[in-house]
Design a protein around this motif. Structure first.
Motif, PDB file in Angstrom:
ATOM      1  N   LEU A  40       5.273  48.785  61.298  1.00 49.20           N
ATOM      2  CA  LEU A  40       4.083  48.970  60.666  1.00 49.20           C
ATOM      3  C   LEU A  40       3.002  48.410  61.040  1.00 49.20           C
ATOM      4  CD1 LEU A  40       4.177  50.492  57.675  1.00 49.20           C
ATOM      5  CD2 LEU A  40       4.071  47.646  56.543  1.00 49.20           C
ATOM      6  N   GLN A  41       2.810  46.995  61.331  1.00 57.39           N
ATOM      7  CA  GLN A  41       1.075  46.537  61.360  1.00 57.39           C
ATOM      8  C   GLN A  41       0.674  47.336  62.386  1.00 57.39           C
ATOM      9  OE1 GLN A  41       0.877  44.470  64.673  1.00 57.39           O
ATOM     10  NE2 GLN A  41      -1.228  44.012  64.124  1.00 57.39           N
ATOM     11  N   LYS A  42       1.304  47.348  63.532  1.00 54.46           N
ATOM     12  CA  LYS A  42       1.322  48.255  65.137  1.00 54.46           C
ATOM     13  C   LYS A  42       0.389  49.623  64.650  1.00 54.46           C
ATOM     14  CE  LYS A  42       3.655  45.332  68.581  1.00 54.46           C
ATOM     15  NZ  LYS A  42       4.504  45.820  69.572  1.00 54.46           N
ATOM     16  N   ARG A  43       1.976  50.343  63.566  1.00 59.05           N
ATOM     17  CA  ARG A  43       1.138  51.903  63.317  1.00 59.05           C
ATOM     18  C   ARG A  43       0.260  52.630  62.402  1.00 59.05           C
ATOM     19  NH1 ARG A  43      -0.155  56.051  61.866  1.00 59.05           N
ATOM     20  NH2 ARG A  43       0.682  58.278  61.047  1.00 59.05           N
ATOM     21  N   PHE A  44      -0.208  50.889  61.591  1.00 57.33           N
ATOM     22  CA  PHE A  44      -2.048  51.093  60.964  1.00 57.33           C
ATOM     23  C   PHE A  44      -2.488  50.021  61.609  1.00 57.33           C
ATOM     24  CE2 PHE A  44       1.325  52.692  58.059  1.00 57.33           C
ATOM     25  CZ  PHE A  44       0.783  54.396  57.380  1.00 57.33           C
ATOM     26  N   ASN A  45      -1.930  49.542  62.703  1.00 57.24           N
ATOM     27  CA  ASN A  45      -3.919  48.785  62.828  1.00 57.24           C
ATOM     28  C   ASN A  45      -4.314  47.625  61.860  1.00 57.24           C
ATOM     29  OD1 ASN A  45      -4.857  47.472  65.332  1.00 57.24           O
ATOM     30  ND2 ASN A  45      -6.866  48.523  64.848  1.00 57.24           N
ATOM     31  N   LEU A  46      -2.806  47.010  61.013  1.00 54.44           N
ATOM     32  CA  LEU A  46      -3.393  46.008  60.309  1.00 54.44           C
ATOM     33  C   LEU A  46      -3.258  44.953  60.515  1.00 54.44           C
ATOM     34  CD1 LEU A  46      -0.080  47.285  58.045  1.00 54.44           C
ATOM     35  CD2 LEU A  46      -2.314  47.396  57.587  1.00 54.44           C
ATOM     36  N   GLU A  47      -4.215  43.716  59.914  1.00 59.00           N
ATOM     37  CA  GLU A  47      -4.790  42.069  60.480  1.00 59.00           C
ATOM     38  C   GLU A  47      -3.298  41.674  59.846  1.00 59.00           C
ATOM     39  OE1 GLU A  47      -8.709  39.159  59.480  1.00 59.00           O
ATOM     40  OE2 GLU A  47      -8.301  41.167  58.847  1.00 59.00           O
ATOM     41  N   ILE A  48      -3.495  40.830  60.668  1.00 58.41           N
ATOM     42  CA  ILE A  48      -2.177  39.150  60.433  1.00 58.41           C
ATOM     43  C   ILE A  48      -2.738  38.838  59.999  1.00 58.41           C
ATOM     44  CG2 ILE A  48      -0.674  38.108  61.046  1.00 58.41           C
ATOM     45  CD1 ILE A  48      -0.147  40.272  63.326  1.00 58.41           C
ATOM     46  N   LEU A  49      -3.160  37.558  59.021  1.00 56.85           N
ATOM     47  CA  LEU A  49      -3.772  36.815  57.958  1.00 56.85           C
ATOM     48  C   LEU A  49      -2.332  36.028  57.562  1.00 56.85           C
ATOM     49  CD1 LEU A  49      -5.176  38.799  55.109  1.00 56.85           C
ATOM     50  CD2 LEU A  49      -6.508  37.820  57.391  1.00 56.85           C
ATOM     51  N   ALA A  50      -0.690  36.024  57.493  1.00 54.59           N
ATOM     52  CA  ALA A  50      -0.515  34.947  57.285  1.00 54.59           C
ATOM     53  C   ALA A  50       0.774  35.690  57.791  1.00 54.59           C
ATOM     54  CB  ALA A  50      -0.455  34.210  56.202  1.00 54.59           C
ATOM     55  N   GLY A  51       2.074  34.873  58.065  1.00 56.31           N
ATOM     56  CA  GLY A  51       3.217  34.626  58.619  1.00 56.31           C
ATOM     57  C   GLY A  51       3.949  35.865  60.214  1.00 56.31           C
ATOM     58  N   GLU A  52       2.816  35.475  60.591  1.00 53.40           N
ATOM     59  CA  GLU A  52       2.739  35.973  62.422  1.00 53.40           C
ATOM     60  C   GLU A  52       4.065  35.682  62.325  1.00 53.40           C
ATOM     61  OE1 GLU A  52       0.595  36.409  66.139  1.00 53.40           O
ATOM     62  OE2 GLU A  52      -0.433  35.179  64.677  1.00 53.40           O
ATOM     63  N   GLU A  53       4.932  34.769  62.313  1.00 51.94           N
ATOM     64  CA  GLU A  53       6.251  34.537  63.048  1.00 51.94           C
ATOM     65  C   GLU A  53       7.476  35.415  61.884  1.00 51.94           C
ATOM     66  OE1 GLU A  53       5.289  31.198  60.642  1.00 51.94           O
ATOM     67  OE2 GLU A  53       4.299  32.378  62.022  1.00 51.94           O
TER      68      GLU A  53
END
Length: 304
Positions: free
Chosen positions: A9-22
């Motif tokens: 989902l993050q890749k599909r919408f090019n979302l910025e990761i603020l927390a919980g990357e792992e």
């Protein structure tokens, strides 16, 4: 049950990761997002905890106005249900307290620059299609003048050759050999390819051709709503009648009924032309027009 990961989902919408990357491998299994406004004020009777949670300006402004104690209580009551992820819209800032909670609970916190309304529209459409129930059918899918048609029949009957003729006439290929059918609603089946066969058409005696390379971008489209199921079959004398209005037949796919037509093949018969006629006739019926009814009215008028 079908699922996608938060990473997809993050890749599909090019979302910025603020927390919980792992924790980006967490699974999303429900097709619609949710805005947890009522939950922040303590109402949890119908909280869809397994959906993506979207935080717009209303939700974030409400949290900003709370005391630290109230904010911790409201956020804690929501994150303890461990939804797949939180997505903050409109590039809102001042989210440190939310980042801390998400990091502690292992929930990805993402951000987009889109407005809430704009993003929810795109997100729900994507999730509905990505998580839709699907089956694979042997056949060919084409778009004829904007109308999705599934061509079926025994191997070697001429489905791909018919599709090629339709492409030469300006229509579009969607899928050859394997048609992936997705159920988007109780009345909607979407036809698409399986990526491997994308843009390819297999013609006997010729081999594989890439319709985009041969005929241009207009010869192909990724998906179409299937509204006609057409079966190609060998010619049988006296097997088909020539009534003014044939009794409607349907084929059922995943509980969705689609109008069914059988077209028998015979040397010299313009099968592609008949498919064009069937597609255009279906369209006119959706507009409330029936050629048989108009014909009968003319007969009745002459008799009077």
């Amino acid at each position: 049950m079908k699922s996608i990961t938060v990473k997809q989902l993050q890749k599909r919408f090019n979302l910025e990761i603020l927390a919980g990357e792992e924790h980006m491998d967490r699974e999303i299994t429900r097709p619609r997002a949710h805005r947890p406004g009522l939950e922040f004020v303590g109402y949890f009777d119908f909280f869809p905890m397994n959906r993506v949670q979207v935080l717009g300006r209303k939700e974030i402004n409400y949290l900003h106005k709370q005391t630290e104690e109230e904010r911790n209580l409201h956020i804690g009551n929501v994150v303890k249900y461990h939804p797949p992820c939180f997505i903050v819209t409109a590039n809102q800032e001042g989210l440190k307290y939310l980042m801390i909670y998400c990091q502690q609970e292992g929930i990805p916190l993402l951000r987009t620059g889109d407005t809430t309304t704009e993003f929810l529209g795109k997100l729900d459409a994507y999730l509905t299609q990505a998580l839709a129930p699907e089956i694979a059918v042997h056949g060919v899918c084409v778009n004829v003048s904007g109308i999705g048609v599934l061509l079926r029949g025994k191997s070697g009957i001429g489905k791909s050759e018919t599709a090629h003729t339709l492409i030469r006439r300006g229509h579009r290929l969607v899928a050859d050999d394997i048609v992936v059918m997705k159920k988007l609603s109780s009345q909607t089946i979407l036809g698409t390819h399986n990526e491997t066969t994308r843009e390819f058409l297999a013609l006997r005696s010729i081999g594989l051709i890439n319709v985009v390379r041969l005929y241009g971008r207009k010869a192909f489209q990724d998906e179409t709503r299937i509204v006609l199921d057409i079966e190609l079959s060998p010619w049988q004398d006296k097997a088909l009648n020539n009534d003014l209005e044939l009794e409607p037949k349907t084929t059922e796919y995943m509980g969705v009924r689609i109008p069914h037509i059988e077209i028998q093949l015979q040397p010299g018969r313009d099968v592609a032309g008949m498919i064009e006629a069937a597609a255009n006739s279906w369209y006119l019926k959706q507009q409330g027009y029936s050629a048989a009814e108009e014909f009968m009215k003319r007969i009745e008028g002459e008799m009077k």
